[in-house]
Design a protein around this motif. Structure first.
Motif, PDB file in Angstrom:
ATOM      1  N   ARG A  97       0.817  -1.319  -0.082  1.00  8.81           N
ATOM      2  CA  ARG A  97      -0.200   0.285   0.159  1.00  8.81           C
ATOM      3  C   ARG A  97       0.756   1.177   0.005  1.00  8.81           C
ATOM      4  N   GLU A  98       1.992   1.248   0.757  1.00  4.73           N
ATOM      5  CA  GLU A  98       2.712   2.486   0.746  1.00  4.73           C
ATOM      6  C   GLU A  98       3.357   2.791  -0.633  1.00  4.73           C
ATOM      7  N   LEU A  99       3.582   1.848  -1.287  1.00  2.74           N
ATOM      8  CA  LEU A  99       4.142   1.974  -2.770  1.00  2.74           C
ATOM      9  C   LEU A  99       3.187   2.821  -3.528  1.00  2.74           C
ATOM     10  N   LEU A 100       1.949   2.046  -3.492  1.00  2.00           N
ATOM     11  CA  LEU A 100       0.664   2.295  -4.256  1.00  2.00           C
ATOM     12  C   LEU A 100       0.435   3.944  -3.909  1.00  2.00           C
ATOM     13  N   PHE A 101       0.508   4.369  -2.673  1.00  2.00           N
ATOM     14  CA  PHE A 101      -0.025   5.520  -2.227  1.00  2.00           C
ATOM     15  C   PHE A 101       1.137   6.682  -2.500  1.00  2.00           C
ATOM     16  N   ASP A 102       2.108   6.032  -2.623  1.00  2.00           N
ATOM     17  CA  ASP A 102       3.375   6.981  -2.988  1.00  2.00           C
ATOM     18  C   ASP A 102       3.266   7.673  -4.467  1.00  2.00           C
ATOM     19  N   PHE A 103       2.749   6.748  -5.315  1.00  2.70           N
ATOM     20  CA  PHE A 103       2.536   7.234  -6.706  1.00  2.70           C
ATOM     21  C   PHE A 103       1.078   7.712  -6.907  1.00  2.70           C
ATOM     22  N   ALA A 104       0.162   7.604  -6.141  1.00  2.00           N
ATOM     23  CA  ALA A 104      -1.063   8.277  -6.453  1.00  2.00           C
ATOM     24  C   ALA A 104      -1.211   9.859  -6.559  1.00  2.00           C
ATOM     25  N   ALA A 105      -1.698  10.168  -7.618  1.00  2.00           N
ATOM     26  CA  ALA A 105      -1.886  11.776  -7.913  1.00  2.00           C
ATOM     27  C   ALA A 105      -2.990  12.519  -7.999  1.00  2.00           C
ATOM     28  N   SER A 106      -3.264  13.495  -8.690  1.00  2.00           N
ATOM     29  CA  SER A 106      -4.329  14.292  -8.510  1.00  2.00           C
ATOM     30  C   SER A 106      -5.657  13.778  -9.075  1.00  2.00           C
ATOM     31  N   GLY A 107      -5.575  12.793  -9.672  1.00  2.00           N
ATOM     32  CA  GLY A 107      -6.979  11.876 -10.109  1.00  2.00           C
ATOM     33  C   GLY A 107      -7.378  11.284  -9.078  1.00  2.00           C
ATOM     34  N   PHE A 108      -6.292  10.397  -8.424  1.00  2.00           N
ATOM     35  CA  PHE A 108      -6.843   9.743  -7.256  1.00  2.00           C
ATOM     36  C   PHE A 108      -7.274  10.612  -6.098  1.00  2.00           C
ATOM     37  N   ARG A 109      -6.463  11.725  -5.928  1.00  2.00           N
ATOM     38  CA  ARG A 109      -6.951  12.582  -4.908  1.00  2.00           C
ATOM     39  C   ARG A 109      -8.444  12.968  -4.842  1.00  2.00           C
ATOM     40  N   ASP A 110      -8.793  13.490  -6.063  1.00  3.68           N
ATOM     41  CA  ASP A 110     -10.073  13.791  -6.141  1.00  3.68           C
ATOM     42  C   ASP A 110     -11.249  12.536  -6.043  1.00  3.68           C
TER      43      ASP A 110
END
Lengths: 295, 295
Positions: B212-225
Motif C-alpha cells: 500500500r505504501e508504494l501504491l499511495f506514493d504514486f497516487a496523484a491528482s486523479g486519485f486525490r479527487d
C-alpha cells in the motif's frame, strides 16, 4: 554555465498538454537551444507556434531527428509505435529519445521492435502530471513542478543517456523516480487507470438514463470531485486501458470483489462491517492527504 | 423589519458541521434571537459555545423545546429517531421542527411514529452541503450559501410551517427545492450515496494490500479527487447507507452491470466501445460542469 543550453536541439512529437508543457518548461529553464514540434494537425502546430511552445514546426522527420539532442514522444499512447518507426532509422549518434506514455510495458515492447540495436538510445519515462484538459492551449510552464516523473530505464541504456533524460525532466521542476516497466504498469493500474475507469462508468451510467437532468441537477461537490476525471480525454484513456489491459483487468476484478463484499454487508444490514470498511478507508485517505501536504 | 429575529428561540440538536453552520448563519443573518444547543458530549458543546455557534448549552429537552420557535435535528441519521422521541412530547403549539438528514423516507417514517398527531409540525429537509470534515470546528457561516436545500414536505404540513422552514434556510443563503421523500432518496442514492460507497471501496481495497505504501506514493491528482469523499465520516455514512439501503442496492447493482459491460469491452480489446463510453461520460460531465459554472 548558467544560461547555456543543455540540449542544443529538442524535437517534440505532440505539442499538447504534455509535450507543450515540457517544451515551455525547458525553454523557461534555458535548457533548450531550439525546440522543433511535430503535430497531428496544422491547427495544433500553429497554436503551439503562436503560444511560443515551439520555435519551429517540423515537416521532415529524418532531417529534424538526425541532429537532435533530445526527442520527446508525447503523442497519445496509441500513436507512439508509429512515431518510433519513423524516428528510429534517423537517429543521430548523440540523440536520446524519451516518451511520456502513461503505460510502459507496451512502450518498451514497441521500442525494442522499432529501435532494434539502437534501443539503448531510448529511455522510457512517465510524467505523473495531467489535467482533464488537453491540447496546446492547456500547456503550461508549471505543469511538472514538484510532480513525479517515473523513469523505467532499460538494461541497454547508458548511464549517460539516463542522466540526460533525468536532467531534462529535473529542469522542468520534476522529482525523478525509477521503477521497472512492469512495476510501473501494475502500480498505475491500481492508483490511476482503475479510478478513471470507475469515474467514466458512473457518469456513463447516469448519462444514459431518462431522468439524467434531474439527477445531475442535484449532484453536488462529492459528485464533482469523484467525476472530475470522467472529463478526461476519451481517446487517450481508450489507449491507456488497452495498453495496460491485463493489469487493469486484474485491478477491476479485485475492485468488483470489494464491491461484492460491500454489497453483502449492505444487503445484510451489517452496519458494523460497513463502518469498519469506511473507517479503514478514511484513516488511509487522511494519512495519504497529510503526507502529501508535508511532501 | 430588518434586524428583527424571525425565530425568537432556536434549538439545535447536534452542533457539528451541519447544525453549527446553520446556527452561525441564522445568527449572522440576525434571524435567531437565541440559539440553544444540545450535543452528544460536553466537549463538543463547550467547543460550540467557545466558537459562538450557540448562546447556551441545553440540558433539559422538555424545557428548551416547549417554548422554541424552531428546532433543527442535525445529529447523525442513526440518532434522529431517538431525538424525535424525546422532542415530540414537549412541542409547543408554535414549534416547527426540521432536520438535516441525508435520507428522507426513513426520517419521515420515524417522524410519523414519534410525532403522531403532531406530524404537521415536522418539515423534513436535506441541505446539500457537506465536507469531509465534521464537528463544531468545521462549522462555518458560509456553508449553505448558494447551496441547495431540499424540502420533502408532508401532506400534513401547513403552508405556514413549510414557509418558516424555507425562510430559515433562505436566511442561511440556500436555494430551496422540493421533492417527495421517495424521489429524494432515489436521486441521492445515485448522485451521492453510491459515489461515496465506490470511493470508500477503492481506498479500502488498496489500504489492505501489503504494498500500500508504494501504491499511495504514486497516487496523484486523479486519485486525490476521486477519493476525497473516502475521508468522510464513517458513522454518518454507515447510517446513510443503512437508511437508504434498498435504493442504494439498486444503484450498486446498476453500477456493477455497467462495470461488467466495461470489463467485457476491455477483455475483448474493444477500443471503439471503450472510447464511446468514455466520450459519452466526458460530454455529460463537461456539460454538467459548465451548467454549474453558470448557475
Amino acid at each position: 554555465m548558467s544560461g547555456a543550453p543543455l540540449f542544443g536541439k529538442v524535437v517534440v512529437f505532440g505539442v499538447g498538454l504534455i509535450g507543450g508543457s515540457f517544451a515551455l518548461a525547458l525553454k523557461a529553464a534555458r535548457r533548450a537551444g531550439e525546440v522543433v514540434g511535430f503535430g497531428r494537425t496544422l491547427g495544433s502546430l500553429n497554436q503551439a507556434l503562436q503560444l511560443g511552445i515551439v520555435d519551429r514546426a517540423g515537416f521532415n522527420i529524418g532531417q529534424e531527428v538526425s541532429n537532435a539532442d533530445l526527442v520527446l514522444i508525447a503523442t497519445p499512447v496509441g500513436r507512439t509505435a508509429e512515431i518510433m518507426a519513423r524516428v528510429a532509422p534517423c537517429l543521430g549518434a548523440q540523440t536520446v529519445v524519451t516518451d511520456a506514455g502513461s503505460t510502459k510495458e507496451d512502450v518498451v515492447a514497441a521500442a525494442r521492435l522499432h529501435f532494434g540495436k539502437r534501443i539503448g538510445q531510448f529511455v522510457p519515462a512517465h510524467p505523473i502530471a495531467g489535467a482533464e484538459n488537453s491540447g496546446a492551449l492547456a500547456a503550461r510552464v508549471e505543469l511538472y513542478r514538484h510532480k513525479q516523473v517515473v523513469l523505467t530505464p532499460l538494461a541497454e541504456n547508458s548511464q549517460e543517456s539516463i542522466a540526460r533524460v533525468r536532467a531534462a525532466w529535473e529542469a522542468c521542476g520534476a522529482v525523478i523516480r525509477e521503477l521497472t516497466a512492469s512495476e510501473h504498469d501494475r502500480i498505475f493500474a491500481a492508483v490511476s487507470h482503475l479510478p478513471h475507469l470507475l469515474s467514466f462508468a458512473l457518469v456513463h451510467e447516469l448519462a444514459r438514463r431518462e431522468n439524467r437532468e434531474l439527477l445531475f441537477d442535484f449532484a453536488a461537490s462529492g459528485f464533482r470531485d469523484f467525476t472530475r476525471i470522467a472529463a478526461s480525454h476519451p481517446e487517450m484513456w481508450r489507449d491507456i486501458c488497452l495498453a495496460n489491459r491485463l493489469a487493469l483487468l486484474d485491478e477491476l476484478d479485485c475492485y468488483r470483489a470489494q464491491l461484492d463484499e460491500l454489497r453483502a454487508a449492505l444487503q445484510a444490514g451489517d452496519g458494523a462491517r460497513l463502518e469498519e470498511i469506511f473507517d479503514v478507508a478514511r484513516t488511509a485517505r487522511r494519512a495519504w492527504g497529510e503526507s502529501r501536504a508535508k511532501g
